[in-house]
Design a protein around this motif. Structure first.
Motif, PDB file in Angstrom:
ATOM      1  N   HIS A 128      -8.931  29.238  11.918  1.00 26.44           N
ATOM      2  CA  HIS A 128     -10.026  29.856  12.660  1.00 26.44           C
ATOM      3  C   HIS A 128     -10.470  28.985  13.836  1.00 26.44           C
ATOM      4  O   HIS A 128     -11.232  29.434  14.681  1.00 26.44           O
ATOM      5  N   ALA A 129     -10.011  27.744  13.867  1.00 33.46           N
ATOM      6  CA  ALA A 129     -10.266  26.871  15.016  1.00 33.46           C
ATOM      7  C   ALA A 129      -9.184  27.061  16.073  1.00 33.46           C
ATOM      8  O   ALA A 129      -9.315  26.583  17.188  1.00 33.46           O
ATOM      9  N   TYR A 130      -8.094  27.751  15.727  1.00 30.07           N
ATOM     10  CA  TYR A 130      -6.973  28.056  16.601  1.00 30.07           C
ATOM     11  C   TYR A 130      -6.321  26.815  17.210  1.00 30.07           C
ATOM     12  O   TYR A 130      -6.576  26.475  18.357  1.00 30.07           O
ATOM     13  N   PRO A 131      -5.461  26.131  16.430  1.00 36.45           N
ATOM     14  CA  PRO A 131      -4.723  25.001  17.007  1.00 36.45           C
ATOM     15  C   PRO A 131      -3.804  25.477  18.128  1.00 36.45           C
ATOM     16  O   PRO A 131      -3.139  26.500  17.988  1.00 36.45           O
ATOM     17  N   VAL A 132      -3.810  24.736  19.222  1.00 37.11           N
ATOM     18  CA  VAL A 132      -3.023  25.133  20.392  1.00 37.11           C
ATOM     19  C   VAL A 132      -2.069  24.021  20.825  1.00 37.11           C
ATOM     20  O   VAL A 132      -1.707  23.932  21.984  1.00 37.11           O
ATOM     21  N   GLY A 133      -1.637  23.196  19.898  1.00 36.95           N
ATOM     22  CA  GLY A 133      -0.722  22.104  20.208  1.00 36.95           C
ATOM     23  C   GLY A 133      -1.285  20.793  19.716  1.00 36.95           C
ATOM     24  O   GLY A 133      -2.191  20.754  18.889  1.00 36.95           O
ATOM     25  N   GLY A 134      -0.743  19.733  20.235  1.00 35.77           N
ATOM     26  CA  GLY A 134      -1.202  18.417  19.852  1.00 35.77           C
ATOM     27  C   GLY A 134      -0.053  17.444  19.721  1.00 35.77           C
ATOM     28  O   GLY A 134       1.110  17.835  19.688  1.00 35.77           O
ATOM     29  N   GLU A 135      -0.402  16.180  19.671  1.00 38.91           N
ATOM     30  CA  GLU A 135       0.640  15.164  19.588  1.00 38.91           C
ATOM     31  C   GLU A 135       1.080  14.920  18.144  1.00 38.91           C
ATOM     32  O   GLU A 135       0.414  15.314  17.200  1.00 38.91           O
ATOM     33  N   TYR A 136       2.219  14.274  18.042  1.00 39.25           N
ATOM     34  CA  TYR A 136       2.732  13.829  16.750  1.00 39.25           C
ATOM     35  C   TYR A 136       2.510  12.321  16.712  1.00 39.25           C
ATOM     36  O   TYR A 136       2.768  11.631  17.693  1.00 39.25           O
ATOM     37  N   VAL A 137       2.013  11.814  15.591  1.00 43.85           N
ATOM     38  CA  VAL A 137       1.722  10.389  15.484  1.00 43.85           C
ATOM     39  C   VAL A 137       2.496   9.786  14.317  1.00 43.85           C
ATOM     40  O   VAL A 137       2.460  10.318  13.207  1.00 43.85           O
ATOM     41  N   ILE A 138       3.196   8.699  14.590  1.00 38.09           N
ATOM     42  CA  ILE A 138       3.861   7.945  13.527  1.00 38.09           C
ATOM     43  C   ILE A 138       3.125   6.625  13.370  1.00 38.09           C
ATOM     44  O   ILE A 138       2.894   5.907  14.345  1.00 38.09           O
ATOM     45  N   ASP A 139       2.735   6.337  12.147  1.00 42.85           N
ATOM     46  CA  ASP A 139       1.991   5.125  11.818  1.00 42.85           C
ATOM     47  C   ASP A 139       2.990   4.064  11.362  1.00 42.85           C
ATOM     48  O   ASP A 139       3.707   4.259  10.382  1.00 42.85           O
ATOM     49  N   VAL A 140       3.050   2.972  12.096  1.00 43.51           N
ATOM     50  CA  VAL A 140       3.947   1.870  11.747  1.00 43.51           C
ATOM     51  C   VAL A 140       3.072   0.658  11.467  1.00 43.51           C
ATOM     52  O   VAL A 140       2.439   0.126  12.369  1.00 43.51           O
ATOM     53  N   ASP A 141       3.008   0.246  10.194  1.00 37.64           N
ATOM     54  CA  ASP A 141       2.185  -0.924   9.900  1.00 37.64           C
ATOM     55  C   ASP A 141       2.941  -1.911   9.034  1.00 37.64           C
ATOM     56  O   ASP A 141       4.027  -1.637   8.536  1.00 37.64           O
ATOM     57  N   ASN A 142       2.347  -3.094   8.864  1.00 36.32           N
ATOM     58  CA  ASN A 142       3.078  -4.175   8.197  1.00 36.32           C
ATOM     59  C   ASN A 142       3.166  -4.017   6.689  1.00 36.32           C
ATOM     60  O   ASN A 142       3.864  -4.765   6.048  1.00 36.32           O
ATOM     61  N   TYR A 143       2.495  -3.025   6.108  1.00 40.00           N
ATOM     62  CA  TYR A 143       2.675  -2.794   4.672  1.00 40.00           C
ATOM     63  C   TYR A 143       4.095  -2.319   4.368  1.00 40.00           C
ATOM     64  O   TYR A 143       4.594  -2.476   3.271  1.00 40.00           O
ATOM     65  N   ILE A 144       4.734  -1.727   5.373  1.00 35.69           N
ATOM     66  CA  ILE A 144       6.128  -1.315   5.202  1.00 35.69           C
ATOM     67  C   ILE A 144       6.987  -2.525   4.851  1.00 35.69           C
ATOM     68  O   ILE A 144       7.906  -2.448   4.053  1.00 35.69           O
ATOM     69  N   PHE A 145       6.672  -3.683   5.447  1.00 38.12           N
ATOM     70  CA  PHE A 145       7.492  -4.869   5.271  1.00 38.12           C
ATOM     71  C   PHE A 145       6.960  -5.815   4.210  1.00 38.12           C
ATOM     72  O   PHE A 145       7.695  -6.628   3.684  1.00 38.12           O
ATOM     73  N   ARG A 146       5.688  -5.726   3.903  1.00 41.24           N
ATOM     74  CA  ARG A 146       5.124  -6.641   2.922  1.00 41.24           C
ATOM     75  C   ARG A 146       5.564  -6.317   1.501  1.00 41.24           C
ATOM     76  O   ARG A 146       5.717  -7.189   0.683  1.00 41.24           O
ATOM     77  N   GLY A 147       5.735  -5.031   1.216  1.00 43.46           N
ATOM     78  CA  GLY A 147       6.115  -4.642  -0.134  1.00 43.46           C
ATOM     79  C   GLY A 147       5.097  -5.131  -1.142  1.00 43.46           C
ATOM     80  O   GLY A 147       3.906  -4.982  -0.957  1.00 43.46           O
ATOM     81  N   MET A 148       5.548  -5.755  -2.179  1.00 43.88           N
ATOM     82  CA  MET A 148       4.663  -6.250  -3.225  1.00 43.88           C
ATOM     83  C   MET A 148       4.386  -7.740  -3.070  1.00 43.88           C
ATOM     84  O   MET A 148       3.940  -8.400  -3.979  1.00 43.88           O
ATOM     85  N   ASP A 149       4.678  -8.292  -1.916  1.00 44.27           N
ATOM     86  CA  ASP A 149       4.504  -9.722  -1.672  1.00 44.27           C
ATOM     87  C   ASP A 149       3.027 -10.100  -1.794  1.00 44.27           C
ATOM     88  O   ASP A 149       2.179  -9.568  -1.086  1.00 44.27           O
ATOM     89  N   THR A 150       2.709 -11.010  -2.670  1.00 40.97           N
ATOM     90  CA  THR A 150       1.312 -11.396  -2.896  1.00 40.97           C
ATOM     91  C   THR A 150       0.848 -12.493  -1.937  1.00 40.97           C
ATOM     92  O   THR A 150      -0.302 -12.881  -1.973  1.00 40.97           O
ATOM     93  N   GLU A 151       1.725 -13.012  -1.088  1.00 36.12           N
ATOM     94  CA  GLU A 151       1.330 -14.043  -0.129  1.00 36.12           C
ATOM     95  C   GLU A 151       0.508 -13.484   1.022  1.00 36.12           C
ATOM     96  O   GLU A 151      -0.039 -14.222   1.812  1.00 36.12           O
TER      97      GLU A 151
END
Length: 197
Positions: free
Chosen positions: A75-98
């Motif tokens: 009912h707000a009628y979306p008319v487009g918009g950007e696509y966003v990809i979130d790239v953060d360091n949790y991808i690389f940290r994994g379960m590392d407790t350091e």
């Protein structure tokens, strides 16, 4: 890759659903206070509320003041918009407790920066208007400003939000195949959700 500084003019603020988070953790929808939030109004409202965070929708809406739950967003009628990809360091940290979640790891951030550049180069195979925004702590957001739903699915005018969701789902699968990888569940979910802010 374009390295121009970011400007609020990149986004159609008048078509965005904008929320702020106050110091006492309250969410306030600026579109209900003022139907159209332009750059000047946004600066003025931020001066009044002094928010901790300002968020805007990834979708552009014909009536951003009507944005509510996902089931009623059409009912707000979306008319487009950007696509966003979130790239953060949790991808690389994994379960590392350091790496406690409370502080910034500059080595991790450098890895994420390089990975973001690599992802941007792959994105440029399909889209040319991209901007990279540092999220302030742990990574970057890649905004594809010229993302088009019809590139990835048939547009359903009766359920435009679903069309945006399907297009994002198809693109992220295509993107993952190009990377020969897969996103973890939280990042995958964020990548396909058209209602995210």
């Amino acid at each position: 890759m374009n390295t121009e500084p970011l400007s609020l003019e990149l986004w159609r603020l008048g078509q965005k659903h904008i929320r702020i988070v106050t110091h006492d953790k309250r969410f306030i929808k600026l579109n209900t206070l003022r139907n159209r939030v332009n750059k000047k109004a946004l600066w003025r409202l931020c001066a009044i509320y002094a928010p901790n965070h300002v968020y805007m929708s990834v979708l552009n809406y014909l009536f951003p003041e009507r944005v509510r739950l996902k089931s009623r967003a059409k009912h707000a009628y979306p008319v487009g918009g950007e696509y966003v990809i979130d790239v953060d360091n949790y991808i690389f940290r994994g379960m590392d407790t350091e790496h406690p979640r409370t502080w910034i790891c500059s080595a991790c951030l450098e890895v994420v920066r390089r990975y973001t550049i690599r992802l941007s180069e792959l994105i440029e195979e399909n889209y040319e208007s991209i901007k990279i925004v540092f999220n302030g702590a742990k990574g970057f957001h890649i905004h594809m400003l010229d993302f088009n739903v019809r590139d990835w699915t048939r547009y359903n005018e009766h359920d435009p939000v679903k069309s945006h969701e399907v297009a994002r789902f198809c693109y992220i699968l295509h993107f993952a195949r190009m990377l020969d990888t897969r996103f973890d569940e939280p990042h995958f979910t964020l990548s396909v959700d058209p209602m995210r802010i």
